[in-house]
Motif scaffolding. Structure first.
Motif, PDB file in Angstrom:
ATOM      1  N   SER A 220       7.014   2.095 -11.030  1.00 21.51           N
ATOM      2  CA  SER A 220       5.687   1.605 -11.368  1.00 21.51           C
ATOM      3  C   SER A 220       4.774   1.634 -10.140  1.00 21.51           C
ATOM      4  CB  SER A 220       5.789   0.194 -11.944  1.00 21.51           C
ATOM      5  OG  SER A 220       4.562  -0.199 -12.483  1.00 21.51           O
ATOM      6  N   SER A 221       3.764   0.782 -10.117  1.00 21.40           N
ATOM      7  CA  SER A 221       2.927   0.680  -8.914  1.00 21.40           C
ATOM      8  C   SER A 221       2.234  -0.675  -8.917  1.00 21.40           C
ATOM      9  CB  SER A 221       1.888   1.802  -8.886  1.00 21.40           C
ATOM     10  OG  SER A 221       0.868   1.515  -9.819  1.00 21.40           O
ATOM     11  N   PRO A 222       1.838  -1.159  -7.738  1.00 18.08           N
ATOM     12  CA  PRO A 222       1.232  -2.493  -7.660  1.00 18.08           C
ATOM     13  C   PRO A 222       0.023  -2.650  -8.572  1.00 18.08           C
ATOM     14  CG  PRO A 222       1.812  -1.744  -5.487  1.00 18.08           C
ATOM     15  CD  PRO A 222       2.094  -0.600  -6.410  1.00 18.08           C
ATOM     16  N   THR A 223      -0.832  -1.623  -8.693  1.00 19.48           N
ATOM     17  CA  THR A 223      -2.013  -1.783  -9.545  1.00 19.48           C
ATOM     18  C   THR A 223      -1.621  -1.928 -11.017  1.00 19.48           C
ATOM     19  OG1 THR A 223      -2.190   0.616  -9.373  1.00 19.48           O
ATOM     20  CG2 THR A 223      -3.793  -0.681  -8.137  1.00 19.48           C
ATOM     21  N   LYS A 224      -0.609  -1.141 -11.453  1.00 21.39           N
ATOM     22  CA  LYS A 224      -0.160  -1.236 -12.848  1.00 21.39           C
ATOM     23  C   LYS A 224       0.415  -2.625 -13.113  1.00 21.39           C
ATOM     24  CE  LYS A 224       1.671   3.237 -13.350  1.00 21.39           C
ATOM     25  NZ  LYS A 224       2.845   3.980 -13.825  1.00 21.39           N
ATOM     26  N   ILE A 225       1.197  -3.114 -12.146  1.00 22.27           N
ATOM     27  CA  ILE A 225       1.801  -4.442 -12.302  1.00 22.27           C
ATOM     28  C   ILE A 225       0.710  -5.502 -12.364  1.00 22.27           C
ATOM     29  CG2 ILE A 225       3.268  -6.182 -11.193  1.00 22.27           C
ATOM     30  CD1 ILE A 225       4.900  -3.862 -10.040  1.00 22.27           C
ATOM     31  N   TRP A 226      -0.282  -5.346 -11.517  1.00 20.10           N
ATOM     32  CA  TRP A 226      -1.407  -6.293 -11.490  1.00 20.10           C
ATOM     33  C   TRP A 226      -2.129  -6.280 -12.851  1.00 20.10           C
ATOM     34  CZ3 TRP A 226      -2.864 -10.282  -8.832  1.00 20.10           C
ATOM     35  CH2 TRP A 226      -4.170 -10.772  -8.968  1.00 20.10           C
ATOM     36  N   GLY A 227      -2.380  -5.058 -13.373  1.00 16.60           N
ATOM     37  CA  GLY A 227      -3.043  -4.947 -14.683  1.00 16.60           C
ATOM     38  C   GLY A 227      -2.249  -5.647 -15.764  1.00 16.60           C
ATOM     39  N   LEU A 228      -0.920  -5.405 -15.745  1.00 16.29           N
ATOM     40  CA  LEU A 228      -0.057  -6.027 -16.752  1.00 16.29           C
ATOM     41  C   LEU A 228      -0.066  -7.543 -16.598  1.00 16.29           C
ATOM     42  CD1 LEU A 228       1.914  -5.310 -19.035  1.00 16.29           C
ATOM     43  CD2 LEU A 228       3.753  -5.454 -17.364  1.00 16.29           C
TER      44      LEU A 228
ATOM     45  N   ARG B  22       1.078   9.491  -5.711  1.00 19.29           N
ATOM     46  CA  ARG B  22       1.299  10.889  -5.330  1.00 19.29           C
ATOM     47  C   ARG B  22       2.650  11.410  -5.798  1.00 19.29           C
ATOM     48  NH1 ARG B  22      -1.877  11.575   0.300  1.00 19.29           N
ATOM     49  NH2 ARG B  22      -3.762  10.597  -0.483  1.00 19.29           N
ATOM     50  N   ASN B  23       3.312  10.602  -6.641  1.00 25.58           N
ATOM     51  CA  ASN B  23       4.601  11.033  -7.204  1.00 25.58           C
ATOM     52  C   ASN B  23       5.709  11.242  -6.183  1.00 25.58           C
ATOM     53  OD1 ASN B  23       4.776  10.997  -9.978  1.00 25.58           O
ATOM     54  ND2 ASN B  23       3.394  12.755 -10.171  1.00 25.58           N
ATOM     55  N   TRP B  24       5.603  10.565  -5.013  1.00 27.57           N
ATOM     56  CA  TRP B  24       6.722  10.631  -4.060  1.00 27.57           C
ATOM     57  C   TRP B  24       7.910   9.874  -4.648  1.00 27.57           C
ATOM     58  CZ3 TRP B  24       3.424   8.940   0.763  1.00 27.57           C
ATOM     59  CH2 TRP B  24       2.519   9.989   1.088  1.00 27.57           C
ATOM     60  N   ILE B  25       7.611   8.822  -5.386  1.00 25.17           N
ATOM     61  CA  ILE B  25       8.672   8.122  -6.110  1.00 25.17           C
ATOM     62  C   ILE B  25       8.327   8.204  -7.598  1.00 25.17           C
ATOM     63  CG2 ILE B  25       9.339   6.515  -4.267  1.00 25.17           C
ATOM     64  CD1 ILE B  25       7.465   4.468  -5.529  1.00 25.17           C
ATOM     65  N   ASP B  26       9.340   8.060  -8.442  1.00 24.39           N
ATOM     66  CA  ASP B  26       9.131   8.199  -9.874  1.00 24.39           C
ATOM     67  C   ASP B  26       8.293   7.026 -10.397  1.00 24.39           C
ATOM     68  OD1 ASP B  26       9.226   8.447 -12.549  1.00 24.39           O
ATOM     69  OD2 ASP B  26      11.407   8.638 -12.705  1.00 24.39           O
TER      70      ASP B  26
ATOM     71  N   SER C  38       0.830  -1.213   0.000  1.00 27.09           N
ATOM     72  CA  SER C  38       0.000   0.000   0.000  1.00 27.09           C
ATOM     73  C   SER C  38       0.860   1.255   0.000  1.00 27.09           C
ATOM     74  CB  SER C  38      -0.980  -0.016   1.166  1.00 27.09           C
ATOM     75  OG  SER C  38      -0.283  -0.252   2.360  1.00 27.09           O
ATOM     76  N   THR C  39       1.985   1.244   0.723  1.00 28.39           N
ATOM     77  CA  THR C  39       2.886   2.398   0.699  1.00 28.39           C
ATOM     78  C   THR C  39       3.413   2.635  -0.712  1.00 28.39           C
ATOM     79  OG1 THR C  39       3.628   1.621   2.852  1.00 28.39           O
ATOM     80  CG2 THR C  39       4.844   3.451   1.892  1.00 28.39           C
ATOM     81  N   TRP C  40       3.776   1.518  -1.336  1.00 28.74           N
ATOM     82  CA  TRP C  40       4.279   1.579  -2.708  1.00 28.74           C
ATOM     83  C   TRP C  40       3.231   2.240  -3.617  1.00 28.74           C
ATOM     84  CZ3 TRP C  40       5.866  -3.508  -5.712  1.00 28.74           C
ATOM     85  CH2 TRP C  40       6.427  -3.154  -6.943  1.00 28.74           C
ATOM     86  N   GLU C  41       1.986   1.763  -3.493  1.00 24.46           N
ATOM     87  CA  GLU C  41       0.904   2.253  -4.333  1.00 24.46           C
ATOM     88  C   GLU C  41       0.684   3.756  -4.117  1.00 24.46           C
ATOM     89  OE1 GLU C  41      -0.890   0.381  -6.569  1.00 24.46           O
ATOM     90  OE2 GLU C  41      -1.858   2.257  -7.164  1.00 24.46           O
ATOM     91  N   ILE C  42       0.582   4.124  -2.854  1.00 19.34           N
ATOM     92  CA  ILE C  42       0.300   5.533  -2.536  1.00 19.34           C
ATOM     93  C   ILE C  42       1.461   6.421  -2.977  1.00 19.34           C
ATOM     94  CG2 ILE C  42      -0.065   7.174  -0.638  1.00 19.34           C
ATOM     95  CD1 ILE C  42      -1.470   4.775   0.825  1.00 19.34           C
ATOM     96  N   ALA C  43       2.689   5.983  -2.663  1.00 22.55           N
ATOM     97  CA  ALA C  43       3.875   6.772  -3.007  1.00 22.55           C
ATOM     98  C   ALA C  43       3.954   6.982  -4.507  1.00 22.55           C
ATOM     99  CB  ALA C  43       5.123   6.073  -2.501  1.00 22.55           C
ATOM    100  N   SER C  44       3.577   5.973  -5.256  1.00 18.48           N
ATOM    101  CA  SER C  44       3.657   6.070  -6.697  1.00 18.48           C
ATOM    102  C   SER C  44       2.577   7.023  -7.230  1.00 18.48           C
ATOM    103  CB  SER C  44       3.494   4.682  -7.307  1.00 18.48           C
ATOM    104  OG  SER C  44       3.450   4.776  -8.704  1.00 18.48           O
TER     105      SER C  44
END
Lengths: 268, 257
Positions: free
Chosen positions: A55-63, A46-50, A38-44
């Protein structure tokens, strides 16, 4: 009568406390898992990380869903898994065979000693280009990579186990007039079984390294190829997806070997 | 010629820095059916001699003939029991006791039956399918005895076979081994540093001295003691006498060094 009841009660309490502790361990394990993703998802988001890089967990899940639907992921997993299993079995088998030869002839083992040290310290993946040219860019050279990375260390570990077999077992066999081959079969090999199985666990990990590097170099199929392809087209969602898939399957394979180990050495 | 003829055995162990003479000019004759003990302090070469007789190591010089043949050619006529049972933990009791027969390709219905009967005679119930870990120390050593006897050796080498057991088990096993070997008419050589054990079990004791290992003195055990079981022998008045004389001999050896 009373004290008996008391003991039973205390035992029940003890069992309960064990169960409770186990529950808490599971709870925290799950918590870390959820927090991480969840931290990964939120950070991604809100652009805290590039987001391009991480990427982000939801994008990876979609792929993941996409790749499963078009069938490429399953095919690539199949290829990498087959290569790893073969590489790992071949590496363990050849390593054990080499160890048997060294045990058989102490002279050969003394002669080969410095070469084993050199081969062991050399980074085996550096042999990749040579293997690919020699065996062709495909299945066999990648399996060779998966095997070669674990052969020498297996040889050294298993040979040490062979040498450490209690000499009294050999003495018993000798008094029955056993040949060296019989001694090997009846005592040396079964006594070293636990060591061989535990090298299997190490070799699983090593073979993954060999196979992924091999796929990087050959770059045509497999999870390693997916990583290198994702890197080249700057699709880091693909890279991270491959990484996660590798992590899952490497863990499954390790657990399987662990299970086999417990089955085989049950009576130890 | 005697049943077992040991003539002028010398043995030296070589290492890079030293040459240790373990045995010097040992000659012994043993008759069929005799129970012999090699008694002595550690380092007197008694186990080395046993290994040489069993054909496990070749002596630096000297000869050993068993029934007029060099021992190298008759290794299957010799049984060997070690300090501990050394049953193979990855084999069942059954696989363990058939081992010697299997290795010499003599495992068939007859020998199998004979071996299982031996197991019964040793007072071991239905243990064939168990693993060695499930048995007590005394039971395991009895299984080891069955394993040794299964190949029907002519002569038995007992290398301190009771030293790892507790005292009570040791006394019981002494009786069992002694009566079994007598019943089968087997020749046996026992290596021990326990004076009492040597007296209780043997017909003849060879006392070894160290540096270099050699036979110092021979003791013939009186007839009265020989006909008793080891446990009974320990309670006999003659036992104490023999014990005293061996003790004195050992003291004098120590004094000379």
């Amino acid at each position: 009568m009373n004290s008996e009841n008391n003991t039973q009660l205390l035992h029940q309490k003890y069992i309960d406390s064990l169960k409770r502790e186990k529950k808490w361990v599971r709870f925290y394990q799950l918590l870390i898992f959820l927090l991480f993703f969840s931290t990964w998802e939120i950070a991604s988001q809100r652009n805290w990380i590039d987001p391009l890089l991480f990427s982000s967990p939801t994008k990876i899940w979609g792929l993941l869903i996409d790749k499963i639907q078009d069938g490429t992921l399953i095919a690539n997993i199949g290829i990498t898994l087959t290569e790893t299993v073969f590489g790992f079995i071949l590496g363990t088998f050849l390593g054990t065979l080499l160890a048997a030869i060294l045990w058989w002839s102490p002279f050969v083992s003394r002669v080969l000693d410095p070469y084993l040290v050199i081969l062991n310290s050399m980074p085996k993946v550096a042999l990749g280009p040579i293997l690919i040219v020699a065996l062709g860019p495909g299945f066999s050279s990648i399996i060779a990579m998966g095997a070669i990375i674990s052969i020498i260390i297996t040889t050294i570990v298993v040979y040490t186990a062979f040498k450490e077999v209690d000499p009294n077992y050999l003495k018993v066999l000798q008094t029955f007039g056993a040949t060296r081959a019989q001694s090997f079969k009846e005592a040396v090999l079964p006594a070293s079984f636990p060591t061989i199985i535990s090298t299997l666990k190490v070799n699983v990990g090593l073979s993954w390294v060999g196979v992924i590097v091999g796929e990087f170099l050959v770059a045509s199929k497999g999870l390693g190829y997916m990583i290198i392809y994702g890197f080249q087209v700057f699709n880091f969602t693909l890279v991270l997806l491959s990484l996660l898939v590798i992590a899952v399957f490497a863990t499954i394979m390790y657990q399987f070997v662990d299970f086999v180990e417990r089955k085989l050495i049950k009576d130890k | 010629m005697s049943f077992l003829e040991i003539t002028n055995i010398h043995h030296t162990y070589f290492t890079k820095t030293s040459a240790n003479t373990a045995l010097s000019d040992v000659s012994i004759q043993i008759e069929e059916g005799e129970f012999i003990s090699f008694l002595g302090p550690s380092g007197c070469g008694k186990t080395t001699l046993l290994s040489i007789i069993a054909g496990l190591i070749a002596p630096t010089s000297g000869t050993i003939f068993l029934e007029k043949k060099p021992v190298k050619q008759s290794s299957h006529k010799i049984g060997y029991m070690l300090q501990q049972d050394y049953l193979f933990p990855w084999k069942t009791i059954e696989e363990n006791i058939f081992l010697g027969l299997k290795l010499s390709n003599r495992l068939n219905d007859d020998t199998r039956k004979y071996t299982l009967e031996l197991l019964q005679k040793m007072g071991l119930g239905p243990v064939e399918k168990l693993s060695p870990k499930q048995l007590s120390g005394g039971m395991r050593q009895r299984v080891a005895l069955v394993r040794t006897l299964a190949t029907e050796p002519k002569i038995l080498m007992l290398d301190e076979p009771f030293s790892a057991l507790d005292y009570q088990t040791k006394l019981k096993l002494e009786d069992l081994v002694s009566t079994t070997l007598k019943a089968f008419g087997k020749t046996a050589i026992l290596v021990t540093h326990d004076i009492g054990e040597a007296i209780a079990m043997s017909d003849k004791i060879y006392l070894f001295a160290a540096n270099p290992g050699r036979v110092h003195k021979t003791f013939i055990i009186p007839e009265e003691l020989r006909n008793l079981t080891p446990f009974q022998a320990r309670g006999h008045e003659q036992y104490t006498k023999v014990f005293q004389s061996i003790w004195k001999e050992l003291e004098s050896l120590e004094f000379r060094e």
